[in-house]
Scaffold this motif. Structure first.
Motif, PDB file in Angstrom:
ATOM      1  N   ARG A   1      94.803  -3.460-105.565  1.00  0.00           N
ATOM      2  CA  ARG A   1      93.689  -4.097-106.280  1.00  0.00           C
ATOM      3  C   ARG A   1      94.179  -5.068-107.340  1.00  0.00           C
ATOM      4  NH1 ARG A   1      91.315  -1.720-109.529  1.00  0.00           N
ATOM      5  NH2 ARG A   1      89.330  -2.843-109.541  1.00  0.00           N
ATOM      6  N   ARG A   2      95.360  -4.804-107.884  1.00  0.00           N
ATOM      7  CA  ARG A   2      95.873  -5.662-108.958  1.00  0.00           C
ATOM      8  C   ARG A   2      96.828  -6.675-108.362  1.00  0.00           C
ATOM      9  NH1 ARG A   2      95.640  -0.851-111.633  1.00  0.00           N
ATOM     10  NH2 ARG A   2      97.837  -0.377-111.375  1.00  0.00           N
TER      11      ARG A   2
ATOM     12  N   SER B   1      98.385 -12.385-113.599  1.00  0.00           N
ATOM     13  CA  SER B   1      97.161 -11.613-113.426  1.00  0.00           C
ATOM     14  C   SER B   1      95.986 -12.380-114.009  1.00  0.00           C
ATOM     15  CB  SER B   1      97.285 -10.258-114.125  1.00  0.00           C
ATOM     16  OG  SER B   1      96.023  -9.628-114.215  1.00  0.00           O
TER      17      SER B   1
ATOM     18  N   LEU C   1      93.757 -11.173-115.524  1.00  0.00           N
ATOM     19  CA  LEU C   1      93.437 -10.516-116.785  1.00  0.00           C
ATOM     20  C   LEU C   1      93.975 -11.298-117.983  1.00  0.00           C
ATOM     21  CD1 LEU C   1      94.099  -6.780-115.802  1.00  0.00           C
ATOM     22  CD2 LEU C   1      91.910  -7.996-115.898  1.00  0.00           C
TER      23      LEU C   1
ATOM     24  N   GLN D   1      87.039  -2.288-112.843  1.00  0.00           N
ATOM     25  CA  GLN D   1      88.410  -2.064-113.293  1.00  0.00           C
ATOM     26  C   GLN D   1      88.763  -0.585-113.204  1.00  0.00           C
ATOM     27  OE1 GLN D   1      88.365  -3.692-117.311  1.00  0.00           O
ATOM     28  NE2 GLN D   1      89.402  -5.531-116.606  1.00  0.00           N
TER      29      GLN D   1
ATOM     30  N   ASP E   1      94.093  -1.442-114.897  1.00  0.00           N
ATOM     31  CA  ASP E   1      93.560  -2.744-115.308  1.00  0.00           C
ATOM     32  C   ASP E   1      93.340  -2.781-116.816  1.00  0.00           C
ATOM     33  OD1 ASP E   1      93.369  -3.730-112.666  1.00  0.00           O
ATOM     34  OD2 ASP E   1      91.464  -2.704-112.390  1.00  0.00           O
ATOM     35  N   ARG E   2      92.745  -1.716-117.335  1.00  0.00           N
ATOM     36  CA  ARG E   2      92.424  -1.695-118.762  1.00  0.00           C
ATOM     37  C   ARG E   2      93.692  -1.691-119.608  1.00  0.00           C
ATOM     38  NH1 ARG E   2      88.229   1.424-116.549  1.00  0.00           N
ATOM     39  NH2 ARG E   2      89.336   3.380-116.842  1.00  0.00           N
TER      40      ARG E   2
ATOM     41  N   LEU F   1      95.089  -5.268-119.431  1.00  0.00           N
ATOM     42  CA  LEU F   1      94.269  -6.168-120.236  1.00  0.00           C
ATOM     43  C   LEU F   1      94.543  -5.955-121.724  1.00  0.00           C
ATOM     44  CD1 LEU F   1      92.048  -8.253-120.644  1.00  0.00           C
ATOM     45  CD2 LEU F   1      90.357  -6.430-120.352  1.00  0.00           C
TER      46      LEU F   1
END
Length: 477
Positions: free
Chosen positions: A323-324, A366, A368, A425, A429-430, A433
């Protein structure tokens, strides 16, 4: 009269060029002493007149930095009223051509027509990439020109409220990223970039000198909107002639969706690569190097260094997830790089981070990172009205609390819009970020310390919140 190109090589004119260049906002060096004219060519603008348009490439400063100068060369009587005179050589003057409607209009018309000019390619874009009528070419010397606000690294002029001519001042070899990304998005039919009309390029190297876009006179940049809204929320008077809207959450949400669509189209043109464990380790190493550079510029960051190293270093422990991914991103996204129009949001200026090397700007990253830049920009807008009043304010001061509240609400709205388009997310992800938010705030502290010391408190307070776990940004993330 001596040939326009030859005049630029005379010692007196070269010295005057150096003095003028050193005073320009887009000049990055400490001094332009020793300026050398590396190349100069007369640009065919297709219109007879007393002054010639000359494109000059000069080297100035301590390194090998190269800058583009667009100059008018002709008799003193040919200089239009607002143009700055750069140098004099007998009866001939050299002046800033971007204030000359005839020269600028001729250049724009040449781009739209695909005109020939020795050593240059004036290339029209095959078709606009949005449902905006393509404007007709300017008539000879007919359209007024005016600068577009204050820019740091380039110069843009509005031509007759129809076109935007963007001149790249600090040159990089080959096509400029702003042009190549814009062309890719145009080919993808992306609805969230201004229509590209053409470009001026070096015929031999492909170096980008300028682009021409459709100018949208009713568009308002996101920074102006957010600044007025945050000020209204804090009880500041509205800007002259404008009624500020304090709540922009609907607009912030649609902006998030627009950014997600641009990311999708950037990936469609340049591809995506899955981030593996080794990639996260490399990201952590880059973040550590950027922290070291910032510490050298801003000693005030030293107190935060141990916690920053721990937080940024934790990125190296992330596991790969399909996903990333990494892809081409904007690279310097903030509210000032957006335009709000009657039909939605547009993103502009895809050059990447101004101080980054070209190879670093082109490295897949990314998405992000772009989100972090935008979230930090909302925080800047929220606290901007408090500039100059931060000293001696208690942490629970009502205006400080309200500023943080405005920032949090709009950060969350932006993020909600983005995730509605791009997907949810996860914990990884968090964490990533959050690391990018810290990295951006560190960059901001270093930048402000160097250029605007009175502003360094703003990103420093954000660092404190981010590292303390109670930040509005972290809540949004």
């Amino acid at each position: 009269m001596t040939a326009p190109v030859e005049i630029l090589g005379t010692p007196a004119v070269t010295a005057s060029l150096a003095g003028w260049l050193a005073g320009q906002r887009w000049f990055a060096g400490e001094s332009a002493d020793g300026l050398a004219v590396l190349d100069a060519r007369e640009v065919a603008v297709g219109q007879d007149g007393p002054a010639a348009l000359v494109l000059a490439v000069v080297r100035a400063g301590a390194g090998d930095e190269r800058y583009q100068l667009l100059l008018g060369v002709g008799p003193a009587g040919a200089v239009p009223e607002p143009a700055a005179v750069v140098a004099r050589a007998g009866d001939t003057v050299v002046y800033d051509a971007l204030a000359d409607p005839r020269l600028v209009g001729g250049l724009v018309a040449g781009v739209l027509a695909g005109a020939e000019s020795p050593g240059l390619r004036l290339v029209p874009q095959p078709a606009p990439n949005a449902a905006v009528p393509r404007p007709a070419a300017p008539a000879a010397g007919g359209l007024p020109v005016r600068p577009l606000g204050v820019e740091q690294s380039n110069s843009s002029v509005v031509v007759g409220d129809r076109y935007l001519l963007k001149v790249f001042r600090r040159l990089v070899p080959g096509p400029n990223r702003d042009l190549t990304v814009h062309r890719g998005l145009a080919a993808a039919g992306c609805p969230h970039v201004p229509p590209l009309l053409g470009a001026v390029e070096d015929a031999a190297t492909g170096t980008t000198y300028a682009t021409v876009q459709t100018y949208l006179p009713r568009a308002v940049d996101g920074w102006t909107l957010a600044l007025a809204a945050a000020g209204s929320f804090l009880g500041e008077p509205a800007p002259p002639g404008r009624q500020a809207q304090a709540d922009l959450r609907v607009a912030a949400r649609t902006l998030g969706r627009a950014v997600a669509v641009v990311h999708r189209d950037l990936a469609a043109t340049g591809g995506r690569v899955a981030l593996r464990r080794v990639d996260y380790q490399r990201v952590a190493q880059r973040l550590a190097r950027r922290l070291d550079l910032a510490l050298a510029l801003a000693p005030r960051l030293t107190a935060y260094a141990p916690r920053l190293r721990a937080e940024l270093g934790s990125v190296a422990t992330l596991d790969g997830s399909p996903r990333r991914t990494a892809q081409r991103v904007h690279g310097d996204l903030h509210l000032g790089q957006t335009l709000h129009t009657a039909t939605g949001w547009l993103l502009v200026d895809f050059e990447g981070e101004p101080l980054a090397e070209p190879a670093e700007r082109d490295r897949p990253d990314s998405p992000l990172r772009d989100l972090a830049g935008m979230l930090r920009s909302f925080d800047y807008a929220a606290h901007h009205p408090l500039t100059g009043a931060h000293e001696g304010r208690a942490a629970d001061d009502r205006r400080w609390v309200r500023a943080a509240r405005w920032a949090s609400l709009h950060q969350q709205a932006f993020l909600d819009g983005y995730l509605a388009e791009a997907g949810p997310q996860d914990a990884g992800d968090r964490r990533l970020l959050h690391a990018y938010l810290l990295d951006k705030a560190v960059y901001e502290v270093a930048y402000e310390t160097r250029h605007r010391p009175g502003w360094a408190w703003l990103p420093e307070r954000a660092l404190e919140r981010l590292l303390g776990g109670g930040a509005a940004e972290r809540g949004a993330a």
